[in-house]
Design a protein around this motif. Sequence first.
Motif, PDB file in Angstrom:
ATOM      1  N   MET A 176       0.819  -1.195   0.000  1.00  0.00           N
ATOM      2  CA  MET A 176       0.000   0.000   0.000  1.00  0.00           C
ATOM      3  C   MET A 176       0.866   1.263   0.000  1.00  0.00           C
ATOM      4  SD  MET A 176      -2.880   1.404  -0.276  1.00  0.00           S
ATOM      5  CE  MET A 176      -4.008   0.002  -0.117  1.00  0.00           C
ATOM      6  N   ALA A 177       1.980   1.210   0.714  1.00  0.00           N
ATOM      7  CA  ALA A 177       2.875   2.368   0.745  1.00  0.00           C
ATOM      8  C   ALA A 177       3.371   2.696  -0.660  1.00  0.00           C
ATOM      9  CB  ALA A 177       4.052   2.095   1.681  1.00  0.00           C
ATOM     10  N   LEU A 178       3.717   1.684  -1.442  1.00  0.00           N
ATOM     11  CA  LEU A 178       4.196   1.919  -2.804  1.00  0.00           C
ATOM     12  C   LEU A 178       3.091   2.503  -3.675  1.00  0.00           C
ATOM     13  CD1 LEU A 178       6.667   1.619  -4.650  1.00  0.00           C
ATOM     14  CD2 LEU A 178       5.795  -0.629  -5.317  1.00  0.00           C
ATOM     15  N   CYS A 179       1.871   2.101  -3.443  1.00  0.00           N
ATOM     16  CA  CYS A 179       0.738   2.651  -4.191  1.00  0.00           C
ATOM     17  C   CYS A 179       0.550   4.136  -3.892  1.00  0.00           C
ATOM     18  CB  CYS A 179      -0.547   1.910  -3.829  1.00  0.00           C
ATOM     19  SG  CYS A 179      -0.618   0.211  -4.363  1.00  0.00           S
ATOM     20  N   LEU A 180       0.649   4.494  -2.614  1.00  0.00           N
ATOM     21  CA  LEU A 180       0.333   5.862  -2.195  1.00  0.00           C
ATOM     22  C   LEU A 180       1.428   6.854  -2.540  1.00  0.00           C
ATOM     23  CD1 LEU A 180      -1.296   5.138   1.273  1.00  0.00           C
ATOM     24  CD2 LEU A 180      -2.451   5.677  -0.886  1.00  0.00           C
ATOM     25  N   HIS A 181       2.684   6.412  -2.529  1.00  0.00           N
ATOM     26  CA  HIS A 181       3.782   7.358  -2.779  1.00  0.00           C
ATOM     27  C   HIS A 181       4.947   6.612  -3.431  1.00  0.00           C
ATOM     28  CE1 HIS A 181       6.169  10.819  -2.660  1.00  0.00           C
ATOM     29  NE2 HIS A 181       5.883  11.273  -1.452  1.00  0.00           N
ATOM     30  N   PRO A 182       4.805   6.210  -4.702  1.00  0.00           N
ATOM     31  CA  PRO A 182       5.823   5.367  -5.340  1.00  0.00           C
ATOM     32  C   PRO A 182       7.196   6.015  -5.445  1.00  0.00           C
ATOM     33  CG  PRO A 182       4.228   6.187  -6.945  1.00  0.00           C
ATOM     34  CD  PRO A 182       3.673   6.508  -5.599  1.00  0.00           C
ATOM     35  N   GLU A 183       7.257   7.342  -5.699  1.00  0.00           N
ATOM     36  CA  GLU A 183       8.555   7.988  -5.875  1.00  0.00           C
ATOM     37  C   GLU A 183       9.378   7.952  -4.600  1.00  0.00           C
ATOM     38  OE1 GLU A 183       5.627   9.456  -6.343  1.00  0.00           O
ATOM     39  OE2 GLU A 183       5.533  10.561  -8.239  1.00  0.00           O
ATOM     40  N   LEU A 184       8.722   8.074  -3.449  1.00  0.00           N
ATOM     41  CA  LEU A 184       9.420   8.033  -2.165  1.00  0.00           C
ATOM     42  C   LEU A 184       9.585   6.603  -1.669  1.00  0.00           C
ATOM     43  CD1 LEU A 184      10.582   9.406   0.403  1.00  0.00           C
ATOM     44  CD2 LEU A 184       8.229   9.478   1.284  1.00  0.00           C
ATOM     45  N   LYS A 185       8.535   5.814  -1.749  1.00  0.00           N
ATOM     46  CA  LYS A 185       8.514   4.521  -1.077  1.00  0.00           C
ATOM     47  C   LYS A 185       9.310   3.439  -1.795  1.00  0.00           C
ATOM     48  CE  LYS A 185       6.228   5.801   2.491  1.00  0.00           C
ATOM     49  NZ  LYS A 185       6.895   5.757   3.831  1.00  0.00           N
ATOM     50  N   LEU A 186       9.496   3.563  -3.099  1.00  0.00           N
ATOM     51  CA  LEU A 186      10.297   2.549  -3.786  1.00  0.00           C
ATOM     52  C   LEU A 186      11.684   2.479  -3.157  1.00  0.00           C
ATOM     53  CD1 LEU A 186      10.727   0.486  -6.056  1.00  0.00           C
ATOM     54  CD2 LEU A 186      11.458   2.384  -7.520  1.00  0.00           C
ATOM     55  N   GLY A 187      12.332   3.640  -2.998  1.00  0.00           N
ATOM     56  CA  GLY A 187      13.658   3.673  -2.391  1.00  0.00           C
ATOM     57  C   GLY A 187      13.642   3.267  -0.932  1.00  0.00           C
ATOM     58  N   GLU A 188      12.632   3.729  -0.185  1.00  0.00           N
ATOM     59  CA  GLU A 188      12.553   3.395   1.238  1.00  0.00           C
ATOM     60  C   GLU A 188      12.351   1.897   1.442  1.00  0.00           C
ATOM     61  OE1 GLU A 188      10.958   7.400   3.516  1.00  0.00           O
ATOM     62  OE2 GLU A 188       9.583   5.741   3.181  1.00  0.00           O
ATOM     63  N   LEU A 189      11.438   1.319   0.687  1.00  0.00           N
ATOM     64  CA  LEU A 189      11.140  -0.101   0.861  1.00  0.00           C
ATOM     65  C   LEU A 189      12.326  -0.970   0.468  1.00  0.00           C
ATOM     66  CD1 LEU A 189       7.494  -0.147  -0.552  1.00  0.00           C
ATOM     67  CD2 LEU A 189       8.178  -0.246   1.866  1.00  0.00           C
ATOM     68  N   TYR A 190      13.024  -0.577  -0.593  1.00  0.00           N
ATOM     69  CA  TYR A 190      14.204  -1.340  -1.003  1.00  0.00           C
ATOM     70  C   TYR A 190      15.308  -1.214   0.050  1.00  0.00           C
ATOM     71  CZ  TYR A 190      18.212  -2.989  -3.663  1.00  0.00           C
ATOM     72  OH  TYR A 190      19.333  -3.670  -4.068  1.00  0.00           O
ATOM     73  N   THR A 191      15.524   0.012   0.532  1.00  0.00           N
ATOM     74  CA  THR A 191      16.555   0.239   1.547  1.00  0.00           C
ATOM     75  C   THR A 191      16.261  -0.538   2.824  1.00  0.00           C
ATOM     76  OG1 THR A 191      17.046   2.454   0.669  1.00  0.00           O
ATOM     77  CG2 THR A 191      17.676   2.012   2.946  1.00  0.00           C
ATOM     78  N   ASP A 192      14.995  -0.562   3.228  1.00  0.00           N
ATOM     79  CA  ASP A 192      14.617  -1.219   4.481  1.00  0.00           C
ATOM     80  C   ASP A 192      14.437  -2.733   4.345  1.00  0.00           C
ATOM     81  OD1 ASP A 192      14.663   1.227   5.727  1.00  0.00           O
ATOM     82  OD2 ASP A 192      12.506   1.577   5.495  1.00  0.00           O
ATOM     83  N   GLY A 193      14.580  -3.256   3.129  1.00  0.00           N
ATOM     84  CA  GLY A 193      14.441  -4.690   2.930  1.00  0.00           C
ATOM     85  C   GLY A 193      13.011  -5.175   2.909  1.00  0.00           C
ATOM     86  N   ARG A 194      12.059  -4.266   2.715  1.00  0.00           N
ATOM     87  CA  ARG A 194      10.653  -4.656   2.661  1.00  0.00           C
ATOM     88  C   ARG A 194      10.202  -4.920   1.224  1.00  0.00           C
ATOM     89  NH1 ARG A 194       7.494  -0.079   5.551  1.00  0.00           N
ATOM     90  NH2 ARG A 194       5.750  -1.589   5.419  1.00  0.00           N
ATOM     91  N   LEU A 195      10.965  -4.447   0.261  1.00  0.00           N
ATOM     92  CA  LEU A 195      10.793  -4.800  -1.147  1.00  0.00           C
ATOM     93  C   LEU A 195      12.070  -5.531  -1.553  1.00  0.00           C
ATOM     94  CD1 LEU A 195       9.367  -4.686  -3.901  1.00  0.00           C
ATOM     95  CD2 LEU A 195      10.474  -2.478  -4.279  1.00  0.00           C
ATOM     96  N   VAL A 196      11.967  -6.821  -1.738  1.00  0.00           N
ATOM     97  CA  VAL A 196      13.126  -7.665  -2.003  1.00  0.00           C
ATOM     98  C   VAL A 196      13.160  -8.008  -3.486  1.00  0.00           C
ATOM     99  CG1 VAL A 196      14.296  -9.830  -1.452  1.00  0.00           C
ATOM    100  CG2 VAL A 196      12.985  -8.608   0.315  1.00  0.00           C
TER     101      VAL A 196
END
Length: 416
Positions: free
Chosen positions: A51-71
Amino acid sequence: MLSEKILSLAFTRAVKHGTLEMITAEGERSTFGDGTEPRVSIRFTDAAAQMALCLHPELKLGELYTDGRLVIEQGTILDLLQLLLQHTHGQLDELPLQRLRRIRHWMMRRAENDAAKAKRNVAHHYDLDGRLYALFLDSDRQYSCAYFDHPDAGLEEAQLAKKRHIAAKLMVDRGHSVLDIGSGWGGMGLYLAQVAGAGMVEGITLSEEQFEASRRRAAGAGLLDRVHFELQDYRSTTGTFDRIVSVGMFEHVGVPSYDEYFQTCRNLLKEDGVMLLHTIGRFGTPYPTNPWITKYIFPGGHLPVLSEMMPAIERAGLIVTDIEILRLHYAYTLQAWRERFLAHREEVLKLYDERFCRMWECYLALSESAFRWQDAVVFQVQLTRRNDVAPLTRDYIAEREAALKAAEAMELKRSA
């Protein structure tokens, strides 16, 4: 789930060639694209990440990858960006809240980037452990776009060609005084003194790490009598100079400070002087810089379009005598940096941690994708106070580059 439907719609529209597999937090698999290469498989570790990627893809793509939540199970972060961006010209379909985020961005960007804030922003990125930069930059630590003047040029050669190209446009002659705004690790200033023959070079930076390294380099080269580096904001600089050069610094100025920047440069430039501004920019209309980059990598940064720069240049009374747009040169530069960074990843891990490594891999990949598949370019803008200072044709650039190349050979022989 709603997030799966939104992501499936976005990926269906974006991925035209290549193959993207999405594995949800519940283990559901969906495939997008035409089944060809590159093949990328991504997995979400939790539903909130989707859902985070849906709501703010430009910010969350990097955050999720950095935090290991998008593998990324197959492929790399750059492969994923290629699938999403190469056929969309960098513009994905608007997802929820994107228009509101743009409005918020234009409101926040009006904040002045004063001297204190500018120093904090610089320290965030440039005062990292100097050993980090030594792992992926060239030997001169040129942390800006290289100039690939022939297809087979390596990073070292292309960074030397960049300095030569800029020095040629500056038309530095023996005895000239030069101001280097945002002098980095000192490589450009030392080149202008050693090779181009400048009589005096003053380099200014807000990075304490770069300041100390630059002074050590000037001392080691025996140039302290002609090359001076100061920990100083450009707004505090006094005097006048025959030449002004600024490479990779203008991106940190911020639109509200453009008038002050160019007016200050005009005041520091002699009446018959020449300035060369080398900056990342973008084509098209003004658009917010990637929010993940501005939050985690370059706070306060903004990539200008020419229409944002030109009014401030005109108001300052400066004359544009030449503009060159370097396309793809930075993509090649960033590719070399990314490959070097990954080759030394274990050494970076000893300096920082796994999260930092993922963040910087993402930063280098996002930046490369911006120049390779989106609208980022590099502007080299030559400025004067009079319209009779620069030659009538551009032949002088190649002529001066040839002379500088000969001077480089002589300097190499002298120092051997």
